[in-house]
Design an enzyme around this catalytic site. Structure first.
Site, PDB file in Angstrom:
ATOM      1  N   SER A   9       0.863  -1.172   0.000  1.00  0.00           N
ATOM      2  CA  SER A   9       0.000   0.000   0.000  1.00  0.00           C
ATOM      3  C   SER A   9       0.904   1.227   0.000  1.00  0.00           C
ATOM      4  O   SER A   9       1.933   1.218  -0.682  1.00  0.00           O
ATOM      5  CB  SER A   9      -0.922  -0.078   1.219  1.00  0.00           C
ATOM      6  N   ASP A  65      -4.783  -4.312   5.980  1.00  0.00           N
ATOM      7  CA  ASP A  65      -5.006  -5.320   4.942  1.00  0.00           C
ATOM      8  C   ASP A  65      -3.744  -6.183   4.800  1.00  0.00           C
ATOM      9  O   ASP A  65      -2.639  -5.689   4.982  1.00  0.00           O
ATOM     10  CB  ASP A  65      -5.301  -4.594   3.613  1.00  0.00           C
ATOM     11  N   HIS A  90      -2.677  -1.229  -3.281  1.00  0.00           N
ATOM     12  CA  HIS A  90      -3.783  -0.282  -3.114  1.00  0.00           C
ATOM     13  C   HIS A  90      -3.444   0.924  -3.970  1.00  0.00           C
ATOM     14  O   HIS A  90      -2.354   1.474  -3.863  1.00  0.00           O
ATOM     15  CB  HIS A  90      -3.890   0.178  -1.659  1.00  0.00           C
TER      16      HIS A  90
END
Lengths: 269, 194
Positions: free
Chosen positions: B18, B138, B45
């Site tokens: 991310s 996540d 992401h």
């Protein structure tokens, strides 16, 4: 996650007890969705889950609605809608009558988006938008034209990015946390259940939209469904798919010409 | 049983990241052997936009082909696959991808957990899962699934990550096999090549 064989048992039950054929759905997605549903509904074991699906037709409705993905957006991929607006819709204008099919329309957000495009082009009055899905529940929602308020800001941005020049909020009335779209948009929509796996062609269309539905099917079923679309396509009609879906591996490819970078093909053969 | 090693030939290395991960990949990709005997999957992401410039950006850093995945693409060795924006990336057992536009998971689509879990199911002990920099939780559950299925799991050393939260979270919640900096991650990936 549940076991592969358990997925097959459930699929067999659905076919035997209810006539739903999910056997050509993408396994990775199905397995994840079934596991998710079992967790969400707190089944202590797979056996109990399977028993409920077999024995409870009301629960089956929930099962089908949760297993099939019904997530959708208005003006999803604004550049796609811009292409529809500038390249597809104007060529439909010469027709005396315009037939559009939204296959797998879920709760109808894209159908309303299309109706707005047609209305702004002055073509909605001579159009019919057929919107089908295998879930009766989501069609009921689509029919009412009532959507949650929360994503309207995003939809409004999408709309503007797609080339929309009107005040997007003029298309709906807000009440509490929901909005209801103008009834004049819904007047030209026909909602009906249709299962792409087992049902046949039911009309001829100038534009067929099936976006982010084929991704849940395996390659064999994708090919069958693309053939169904081809049978249902009028001369010089358009087929629109999701941004990561393609016609390129299909036998019908040679009859179609891709419009531009967007996933829109026109039937030329 | 050796705890930290793959016992069968590797089919895929799945990298999730991310915030702060693009820089890591820009350093990692050029350090990898160009003839990898397995597939390299990258799930990040990222903002949803029409342009797919991220694949172009990454492809400058490696001679391996970099492809942003389309639905039902086959999964081949020696290729770098990038999860497209705004879809979950799933792996089918007969070695191809499926995309999925269902609900966001951990406020994310693509979600790292979703791909790690699907990869664990498809490849089990024949895969490596790597979690890079990020400010979101996540990826931890997904790594745990990879571990449970017999794969090897690696987290970026938090002190080398632009956003330490994500790898830190994984290290706290899961028995990670290796905590590596970028150079060590590259060395590890090269070492499992056959």
């Amino acid at each position: 996650m549940i076991e592969d064989i358990e997925v097959e048992w459930i699929l067999n039950d659905l076919l035997d007890f209810y006539g739903y054929d999910f056997s050509n759905y993408s396994r990775a997605s199905l397995k994840r969705r079934i596991t998710r549903l079992m967790t969400m509904d707190r089944f202590p074991s797979f056996a109990e889950f399977r028993y409920r699906v077999r024995m409870d037709p009301d629960y089956l409705k929930r099962f089908v609605e949760e297993i099939t993905v019904t997530v959708t957006e208005m003006f999803r991929d604004p550049h796609f809608y811009k292409s529809l607006r500038t390249e597809v819709v104007p060529t439909l204008g010469a027709k005396p009558f315009i037939r559009v099919w939204h296959a797998g329309c879920a709760t109808g957000e894209e159908v309303y988006s299309m109706a707005i495009l047609l209305k702004e082009a002055g073509l909605l009055h001579k159009s019919l938008l057929y919107a089908t899905d295998l879930n009766p529940g989501v069609l009921e929602k689509a029919r009412h034209g009532i959507f949650p308020m929360a994503p309207m800001k995003l939809y409004s941005e999408n709309y503007i990015e797609s080339g929309g020049l009107e005040d997007f909020s003029a298309y709906y009335t807000a009440r509490y946390d929901q909005v209801k779209f103008d009834e004049s948009l819904g007047e030209k929509m026909i909602f009906s259940t249709h299962n792409l796996v087992s049902d046949r062609s039911f009309n001829e269309f100038d534009l067929i939209l099936c976006r982010n539905v084929l991704i849940y099917f395996d390659k064999d079923l994708q090919e069958r469904v693309l053939n169904l679309f081809d049978e249902s396509m009028g001369q010089l009609g358009y087929l629109a798919l999701g941004s990561k879906e393609t016609l390129n591996f299909s036998a019908i490819r040679q009859k179609y010409k891709q419009l531009n970078r967007e996933k829109i093909w026109r039937k030329i053969g | 049983m050796a705890k930290n090693r793959l016992t069968s030939p590797c089919k895929a290395v799945v990298i999730g990241g991310s915030a702060g991960s693009i820089d890591v990949l820009m350093k990692l990709l050029p350090a990898l052997r160009p003839d990898l005997s397995f597939s390299l999957l990258i799930v990040l992401h990222r903002r949803h936009s029409g342009e797919s410039s991220l694949a172009n950006l990454l492809s400058v850093k490696t001679v391996m082909p970099v492809r942003e995945v389309e639905d039902k693409d086959p999964i081949l060795p020696g290729q770098v696959y990038l999860a497209p924006a705004d879809y979950h990336l799933l792996i089918e057992k007969n070695q191809y991808f499926s995309l999925d536009f269902s609900e966001k998971v951990n406020f994310s689509r693509p979600s790292l957990d979703v791909t790690f879990e699907s990869a664990a199911d498809a490849w089990g002990p024949e895969m490596v899962g790597i979690l890079l920099s990020g400010a979101n939780a996540d990826g931890s559950d997904g790594l745990r699934a990879v571990k449970k299925a017999g794969g090897v799991i690696i987290a970026q050393k938090p002190e080398t990550a632009q956003s330490a939260f994500m790898p830190q979270q994984a290290i706290l919640s899961t028995p990670i096999d290796h905590v590596f900096d970028v150079v060590e991650i590259a060395e590890y990936i090269n070492s499992i090549n056959r």
